[in-house]
Scaffold this active site. Structure first.
Site, mmCIF file in Angstrom:
data_model
loop_
_atom_site.group_PDB
_atom_site.id
_atom_site.type_symbol
_atom_site.label_atom_id
_atom_site.label_comp_id
_atom_site.label_asym_id
_atom_site.label_seq_id
_atom_site.Cartn_x
_atom_site.Cartn_y
_atom_site.Cartn_z
ATOM 1 N N GLY A 146 -1.626 8.548 -4.140
ATOM 2 C CA GLY A 146 -1.764 7.427 -5.056
ATOM 3 C C GLY A 146 -3.216 7.187 -5.436
ATOM 4 O O GLY A 146 -3.528 6.804 -6.564
ATOM 5 N N THR A 147 -4.117 7.430 -4.483
ATOM 6 C CA THR A 147 -5.550 7.270 -4.752
ATOM 7 C C THR A 147 -6.008 8.255 -5.825
ATOM 8 O O THR A 147 -6.749 7.896 -6.749
ATOM 9 C CB THR A 147 -6.357 7.487 -3.460
ATOM 10 N N HIS A 197 -5.355 15.493 2.354
ATOM 11 C CA HIS A 197 -4.737 14.559 3.293
ATOM 12 C C HIS A 197 -4.048 15.311 4.425
ATOM 13 O O HIS A 197 -3.820 16.514 4.336
ATOM 14 C CB HIS A 197 -3.697 13.672 2.583
ATOM 15 N N HIS A 198 -3.678 14.555 5.434
ATOM 16 C CA HIS A 198 -2.967 15.101 6.589
ATOM 17 C C HIS A 198 -1.611 15.673 6.171
ATOM 18 O O HIS A 198 -1.048 15.320 5.125
ATOM 19 C CB HIS A 198 -2.773 14.013 7.649
ATOM 20 N N SER A 201 -3.349 1.506 -4.416
ATOM 21 C CA SER A 201 -3.133 2.886 -3.987
ATOM 22 C C SER A 201 -4.002 3.197 -2.782
ATOM 23 O O SER A 201 -3.719 4.119 -2.019
ATOM 24 C CB SER A 201 -3.457 3.851 -5.130
ATOM 25 N N ASN A 202 -5.061 2.400 -2.597
ATOM 26 C CA ASN A 202 -5.950 2.562 -1.455
ATOM 27 C C ASN A 202 -6.702 1.250 -1.266
ATOM 28 O O ASN A 202 -7.319 0.756 -2.204
ATOM 29 C CB ASN A 202 -6.923 3.714 -1.714
ATOM 30 N N PHE A 203 -6.649 0.692 -0.064
ATOM 31 C CA PHE A 203 -7.262 -0.611 0.187
ATOM 32 C C PHE A 203 -8.667 -0.511 0.774
ATOM 33 O O PHE A 203 -9.317 -1.529 1.008
ATOM 34 C CB PHE A 203 -6.369 -1.445 1.112
ATOM 35 N N LYS A 230 1.639 13.495 5.050
ATOM 36 C CA LYS A 230 1.726 12.685 3.829
ATOM 37 C C LYS A 230 2.842 13.212 2.939
ATOM 38 O O LYS A 230 2.909 14.405 2.645
ATOM 39 C CB LYS A 230 0.386 12.694 3.087
ATOM 40 N N GLY A 238 0.797 -1.216 0.000
ATOM 41 C CA GLY A 238 0.000 0.000 0.000
ATOM 42 C C GLY A 238 0.830 1.266 0.000
ATOM 43 O O GLY A 238 0.289 2.362 0.156
ATOM 44 N N THR A 257 2.736 4.280 -1.602
ATOM 45 C CA THR A 257 2.671 5.017 -2.861
ATOM 46 C C THR A 257 3.966 5.809 -3.060
ATOM 47 O O THR A 257 4.802 5.904 -2.175
ATOM 48 C CB THR A 257 1.461 5.968 -2.873
#
Length: 232
Positions: A141-142, A131-132, A97-99, A135, A71, A73
């Site tokens: 990646g998402t 995002h936070h 890229s995102n699970f 990152k 996971g 990226t």
């Protein structure tokens, strides 16, 4: 299953908890580089580390014939080499890229909407991800996966960080507080706007999806994605 967790930060700890709650044994919790010895004969490795070390981490696992769920990226320029190595070693590899199960359903919705809108020239598309502040990669990646889903089904030929122009699909990457992840796709015309959006409330959904992928991949061979896991 015996699971090795590679990258034991916030995500790794949640993966640990969820793995044990689902009856699995965590045999390695690695902040350091994996080796034949410290992987402890794991049945599968779940890799959530940093872009700088992901390639070597995955490579070591595949050389030891340990299936990998990845996971991380920001390293995808080397993904073809990893896929080749997985096939050579007859060991399965799955990158996401995102699970999150919700995000993967969102990916499918995004592709279907892009197909519907592909011949309606009154609308332009803009992506936004939040995002936070910790990152390291931008866009996420998402967001790249969302952009690729649109590009495959529309007139757009590439994505870029900025506003959409001509055939370049724009992505706004915002870093804010402790936001786990919010992704939006906007179709705008002069008279209205269509928006689809996914908002993560915490990291648990990402971790659960990774463990479900690990359960699914054991005894398989090949290169996979969450589409395969969810049958999308």
């Amino acid at each position: 299953m015996k699971i090795a967790i590679i990258g034991y930060g916030k995500m790794g700890k949640i993966i640990d908890e969820i793995s044990q709650s689902r009856g699995h044994e965590v045999v390695a919790r690695l902040k350091e580089t994996p080796t034949t010895e410290n992987l402890n004969n794991a049945d599968v490795a779940i890799e959530f580390s940093n872009p700088e070390v992901a390639f070597e981490n995955i490579k070591t696992c595949l050389e030891n014939k340990i299936p990998v769920i990845c996971g991380t990226t920001g390293w995808l320029d080397k993904k073809p080499e990893i896929e080749r190595l997985a096939l050579e070693n007859n060991t399965p590899f799955l990158y996401g890229s995102n699970f999150s199960l919700g995000v993967n359903l969102f990916f499918a919705l995004n592709e279907n909407l892009a197909k519907l809108m592909s011949n309606i020239n009154e609308y332009s598309v803009q992506l936004e991800e939040i995002h936070h502040i910790h990152k390291k990669d931008a866009p996420s990646g998402t967001a790249i996966s969302i952009a690729e889903g649109i590009i495959e089904n529309s007139k757009y030929e590439a994505w870029k960080l900025d506003e959409t122009r001509d055939k370049e699909l724009g992505i706004f990457a915002i870093r804010e507080d402790e936001v786990p992840g919010t992704h939006s796709v906007f179709y705008r015309s002069e008279v209205d706007e269509i928006e689809i959006k996914h908002t993560a409330f915490n990291r648990n959904g990402f971790a659960l999806g990774a463990v479900i992928a690990a359960e699914w991949i054991v005894d398989k061979k090949g290169i996979f994605s969450m589409k395969d896991v969810l049958g999308l």
